[in-house]
Design an enzyme around this catalytic site. Structure first.
Site, PDB file in Angstrom:
ATOM      1  N   ASN A  16     -40.097  11.046 -10.395  1.00  0.00           N
ATOM      2  CA  ASN A  16     -41.551  11.272 -11.071  1.00  0.00           C
ATOM      3  C   ASN A  16     -41.752   9.754 -11.971  1.00  0.00           C
ATOM      4  OD1 ASN A  16     -42.647  13.604 -10.076  1.00  0.00           O
ATOM      5  ND2 ASN A  16     -41.367  14.805 -11.750  1.00  0.00           N
ATOM      6  N   LYS A  74     -35.376   9.283  -1.171  1.00  0.00           N
ATOM      7  CA  LYS A  74     -35.864  10.316  -1.314  1.00  0.00           C
ATOM      8  C   LYS A  74     -35.216  11.413  -0.822  1.00  0.00           C
ATOM      9  CE  LYS A  74     -40.069  12.693  -2.129  1.00  0.00           C
ATOM     10  NZ  LYS A  74     -41.469  12.684  -2.453  1.00  0.00           N
ATOM     11  N   HIS A  86     -45.213   8.774 -13.232  1.00  0.00           N
ATOM     12  CA  HIS A  86     -46.112   9.699 -12.642  1.00  0.00           C
ATOM     13  C   HIS A  86     -46.656  10.436 -13.744  1.00  0.00           C
ATOM     14  CE1 HIS A  86     -44.960   8.876  -8.771  1.00  0.00           C
ATOM     15  NE2 HIS A  86     -45.657   9.594  -8.136  1.00  0.00           N
ATOM     16  N   ARG A 115     -48.317  33.757   4.779  1.00  0.00           N
ATOM     17  CA  ARG A 115     -47.342  33.437   3.987  1.00  0.00           C
ATOM     18  C   ARG A 115     -46.510  32.380   4.549  1.00  0.00           C
ATOM     19  NH1 ARG A 115     -47.822  39.296   3.806  1.00  0.00           N
ATOM     20  NH2 ARG A 115     -48.867  39.816   1.984  1.00  0.00           N
ATOM     21  N   GLU A 137     -44.951   3.220  -4.347  1.00  0.00           N
ATOM     22  CA  GLU A 137     -43.919   4.281  -4.331  1.00  0.00           C
ATOM     23  C   GLU A 137     -42.577   3.836  -3.454  1.00  0.00           C
ATOM     24  OE1 GLU A 137     -43.718   7.084  -5.542  1.00  0.00           O
ATOM     25  OE2 GLU A 137     -45.771   8.115  -5.637  1.00  0.00           O
ATOM     26  N   HIS A 190     -50.527  10.020 -13.202  1.00  0.00           N
ATOM     27  CA  HIS A 190     -51.600  11.145 -13.082  1.00  0.00           C
ATOM     28  C   HIS A 190     -52.360  11.476 -14.000  1.00  0.00           C
ATOM     29  CE1 HIS A 190     -48.325  13.640 -10.662  1.00  0.00           C
ATOM     30  NE2 HIS A 190     -49.112  12.743 -10.048  1.00  0.00           N
ATOM     31  N   LYS A 248     -43.037  18.927  -1.200  1.00  0.00           N
ATOM     32  CA  LYS A 248     -44.042  19.426  -2.476  1.00  0.00           C
ATOM     33  C   LYS A 248     -45.418  19.144  -1.748  1.00  0.00           C
ATOM     34  CE  LYS A 248     -41.990  17.733  -6.882  1.00  0.00           C
ATOM     35  NZ  LYS A 248     -42.491  16.835  -8.077  1.00  0.00           N
ATOM     36  N   HIS A 265     -53.495   6.094  -5.873  1.00  0.00           N
ATOM     37  CA  HIS A 265     -52.337   6.727  -6.624  1.00  0.00           C
ATOM     38  C   HIS A 265     -51.167   5.789  -6.891  1.00  0.00           C
ATOM     39  CE1 HIS A 265     -49.297   9.815  -7.494  1.00  0.00           C
ATOM     40  NE2 HIS A 265     -48.818   9.361  -6.507  1.00  0.00           N
ATOM     41  N   GLU A 286     -36.594  20.973  -7.929  1.00  0.00           N
ATOM     42  CA  GLU A 286     -36.881  20.045  -9.002  1.00  0.00           C
ATOM     43  C   GLU A 286     -36.547  20.995 -10.468  1.00  0.00           C
ATOM     44  OE1 GLU A 286     -40.678  17.851  -8.988  1.00  0.00           O
ATOM     45  OE2 GLU A 286     -40.268  17.403 -11.215  1.00  0.00           O
ATOM     46  N   ARG A 308     -34.088  16.063  -9.673  1.00  0.00           N
ATOM     47  CA  ARG A 308     -35.120  15.585  -8.711  1.00  0.00           C
ATOM     48  C   ARG A 308     -36.576  14.902  -9.579  1.00  0.00           C
ATOM     49  NH1 ARG A 308     -38.293  18.471  -3.623  1.00  0.00           N
ATOM     50  NH2 ARG A 308     -40.012  17.031  -3.618  1.00  0.00           N
TER      51      ARG A 308
END
Lengths: 367, 367
Positions: free
Chosen positions: B246, B228, B249, B123, B186, B253, B144, B266, B238, B242
């Site tokens: 993206n 960032k 993205h 955990r 990026e 994606h 993330k 990417h 987010e 935030r």
């Protein structure tokens, strides 16, 4: 209806305990803040789904929700990464988005698995616990969610609080007797760690509890949940005091791992573990009467306190080495100081634990 | 050495950027609070491990740590549940306990995978990011972490902050040119969303950046990380702002998912996505010059801005339906208002997105 609040700041949530709660689950989801526009996923199992899933889906739909359901095979074997991935696939195909929620309709296995789905799907979506066993009064409160790894129980998981816990006592009526006793092990555990009076109350009301008397059971679950809520309110991520909730669990988890998950029910395994903790307490100089009283209580609740002779001490010790409570090279145990009071002992010798295991296998008095 | 702090209350952490930092990684782990008594797990990949793993292990051992390592196959295909389970098995067999930490030595794939291991093992245990690509300046900051599901990228994960990000610029020297350009996508994105001056600075220094000039690169990474850090400091999970990170993205994606992860790098995919966002901006009435300037910047950085004709518009649209940003039935896009300024538009029509995809496939001017 009884109601308790788990106080965790912005992650606080209510626990509702009572009869007939499933009928209004749609309204409860709205109260919990789940958006009608986003699909809900109900996770249940092959034991519970035939009895309650349709009722739950109907209530949700009549409150305007879109519902997808995923029914897993009942039993601890479903708390695996493979089943986790199947549930995730259902969630994706059902169009769950970041405003969606997962509802866990079942016992601890369903709650732990569905909770880890909720915690990790899109990095975390809504979550509601709808426990249908007594045992789940424990696992559904506190936010510990996880699946098992073949090498160790609950190895993969998160601390992820539900938005609500909805406890419909009517769902307990069909529990088989062994499941009832297993659940009562966690109930009496809450007394053993923090509430002497409640522990003896459980022993005194064992017959009513085993017979699922609604009044006795409602009180026991409320008190059990309240003790748990109090402990986790002070230590959500188990940096310290929360560990007392693990009374009996180090040995108990090892019993489950060695026996294959499912041979002993969880509550049965931790009942043996709690007897073991009391033996360890005696070994560390505490009163032997703690052990005698613990065994009396567990026996009154139809729970086992001895280990069958076929269990290998070496295998159990090996399994404990993988346990999360084996921290930085020493073994940590929760040890009773008296009925209703425990200590966290972090430098327990492996040889003492090994002797306790041997005592648990002895016939007659351990001494 | 440059140093930035990501300000997230009790989860705040430093980012160190400079040369020769790997040599002192053992001391940095002590600074980060990792206990010497508990094993550390270094996760790396087949590209990075042969160059740097031994050096890292040596530094850790000389600071008194026990180290286990797990080397994954380089590439996005390793960001899977199957590989995740293999890493977990290594962690269990290596005896990692609740005071242990996971060190991600590699690019974004290693960081995301190792981060989800750290977030979920028992955990949640300690975590350090040691990015070895330019692209990872983005993924290593902000917490993330995730693995992919066959149906959608980054579907399973958590918000889980590292204790430290250690950026040794020396590790970038051996990056292939396509990887360099992909990473710069990026970097310039951070300018496009929030810092007009920095965006044009990137265009003006494109040659030095592509040649990995240490001074230019150090500044670009510091500025990229700082932007960032500023955004996530205001919205860790987010819930709102935030999402501007993206930019590019959603389409990016989808390109990765349809092409099979790995066809486009990417950064290349999101470069095309950023060109698409600028086309969408024009469709929604913003100045066409935003598109022209965006394409000029990306082209200066050797990045693609067009979609090869074999990509099916229908497949891309289908892939976007599974994207996390498809919330409650409408599509959300990050749309430029100017260079250095973006809006979150949450009711974008699918037909407009479909037209943008067609424009991205057109030869010559999109208009």
């Amino acid at each position: 209806m009884r109601s308790i609040t788990v106080d965790l700041g912005e992650r606080s949530y209510p626990i509702y305990i009572g009869s007939g709660l499933l009928q209004s689950i749609g309204e409860r989801c709205t109260e919990a803040g789940f958006a009608q526009r986003s699909p809900l996923l109900v996770v249940s199992d092959t034991e519970v789904a035939p009895r309650y899933l349709e009722q739950v889906e109907t209530s949700l739909r009549s409150s305007g929700y879109t519902v997808v359901s995923h029914v897993i095979q009942a039993g601890e074997a479903s708390k695996s990464l493979a089943v986790y991935e199947e549930v995730i696939t259902t969630a994706i195909q059902g169009g769950l988005d970041r405003s969606s929620a997962v509802l866990a309709l079942g016992g601890g296995v369903v709650g732990d698995l569905a909770g880890f789905v909720a915690a990790s799907y899109m990095r975390g979506i809504g979550f509601m616990q709808i426990p249908t066993t007594i045992l789940a009064h424990d696992s559904s409160v506190g936010g510990k969610v996880a699946v098992n790894h073949p090498l160790a129980k609950n190895m993969l998981g998160a601390f992820y609080q539900p938005s609500m816990v909805l406890y419909d006592l009517d769902t307990l009526a069909t529990l088989p007797p062994r499941q009832v006793a297993s659940g009562l092990a966690e109930v009496v555990k809450h007394g053993l760690i923090l509430d002497r009076e409640f522990a003896y109350w459980c022993q005194g009301h064992a017959e009513e509890l085993l017979a699922l008397d609604p009044e006795a059971l409602g009180y026991a679950l409320e008190r059990g949940c309240a003790i748990k809520a109090e402990v986790i309110g002070g230590d959500e991520r188990e940096h310290g005091q929360r560990a007392i909730l693990n009374l009996g669990h180090t040995i108990g988890h090892a019993i489950e791992a060695v026996g294959g998950y499912g041979t002993f029910l969880h509550g049965e395994a931790i009942a043996i573990g709690m007897a073991g903790s009391a033996l360890l307490a005696a070994k560390l100089g505490r009163d032997r009467q703690i052990y005698e009283d613990t065994v009396s209580m567990l026996t009154a609740l139809s729970l086992p306190t001895r280990l069958p002779s076929q269990y290998s001490g070496e295998e159990l010790m090996e399994a404990m080495m993988h346990d999360k409570k084996f921290k930085e090279g020493r073994m940590t145990f929760i040890v009773p100081e008296a009925i209703g009071e425990v200590s966290i002992i972090s430098d327990v010798q492996a040889s003492d634990v090994s002797e306790v295991i041997a005592q648990l296998k002895k016939e007659g008095s351990p001494w």
